[in-house]
Design an enzyme around this catalytic site. Sequence first.
Site, PDB file in Angstrom:
ATOM      1  N   ASP A 142       0.848  -1.284  -0.042  1.00 24.23           N
ATOM      2  CA  ASP A 142      -0.052  -0.085   0.113  1.00 24.23           C
ATOM      3  C   ASP A 142       0.942   1.222   0.258  1.00 24.23           C
ATOM      4  O   ASP A 142       1.828   1.215   0.673  1.00 24.23           O
ATOM      5  CB  ASP A 142      -1.004  -0.009   1.274  1.00 24.23           C
ATOM      6  CG  ASP A 142      -1.778   1.290   1.495  1.00 24.23           C
ATOM      7  OD1 ASP A 142      -2.522   1.486   0.081  1.00 24.23           O
ATOM      8  OD2 ASP A 142      -1.951   1.825   2.199  1.00 24.23           O
ATOM      9  N   ASP A 180      -0.107   5.027   0.815  1.00 28.68           N
ATOM     10  CA  ASP A 180      -0.256   5.947   1.830  1.00 28.68           C
ATOM     11  C   ASP A 180      -0.504   5.214   3.151  1.00 28.68           C
ATOM     12  O   ASP A 180      -1.001   4.377   3.387  1.00 28.68           O
ATOM     13  CB  ASP A 180      -1.619   6.647   1.607  1.00 28.68           C
ATOM     14  CG  ASP A 180      -1.546   7.320   0.247  1.00 28.68           C
ATOM     15  OD1 ASP A 180      -0.781   7.880   0.032  1.00 28.68           O
ATOM     16  OD2 ASP A 180      -2.704   7.290  -0.508  1.00 28.68           O
TER      17      ASP A 180
END
Length: 263
Positions: A19, A21
Amino acid sequence: MKDESERNSMDGSKNYLIDMDGVIVLGTTLLPGAKNFIQQLQAQKIPYLILTNNSRYTPRDLQVRLSFMGLDVPHEAIFTSALATAQFLHMQRPGGRAYVIGEAGLTTALHDTGYVLIDQEPEYVVLGETNTYSFERITRAIRFVNAGARFIATNPDVASPGEGGIVPGTGAVAALITAATGVKPYSIGKPNPLMMRTALHSLHVHSGDSVMIGDRMDTDIIAGIESGMRTILVLTGVTTREQAERFPYRPTWVREALADVEV
């Protein structure tokens, strides 16, 4: 330090979905260990993709943004909910017609799969993020859905950070359309495991050999688990160690930051 059994248990990790963020970046800052971790993957030629639920930007846009932060990755290593949405629609109805509320990341992805973006009789209404949600365009979307267009959202996120604070996300605007039509969207992005499987397919790898690294139990980790991957929760983003204990499912490993994940 990991004990020997734990070290061996990670030896089967041949591919990584990571991922963006809260794991690699926080705002406009690289998080601890992110650059070194990605460089190790690149040096060892380990397949990986950086994932984001945000459909606003193209992979090339995100590549440039990351380079300004000091992280050099090819645009092919970035996978967005817009790409997953476009690939899903292409599989469902190749060369279809869509009425789109979104920005370049979404419209470019749809164009690249041969979709026609249209303002009359669309087969799909596709909703993504934009800084300029228009009441007029939302009204047209509502009318198209009421007329029978299928309703797709790039992700279910109801809010996201913006300049000065939280801004409405795709999920919030989708809820407005749902309230007016009674039709719920099919959301492609996390936590839908479809996005993870699409990403794995694009890498030509198997879930059993792959690890999902994320900062949210309710999106990254659950999507990884439901896709058959092992998972690593890092504590540099949304979910705390204490909050993680409250969920009925658990990550395979918990680490303070990407700096604590060994390749």
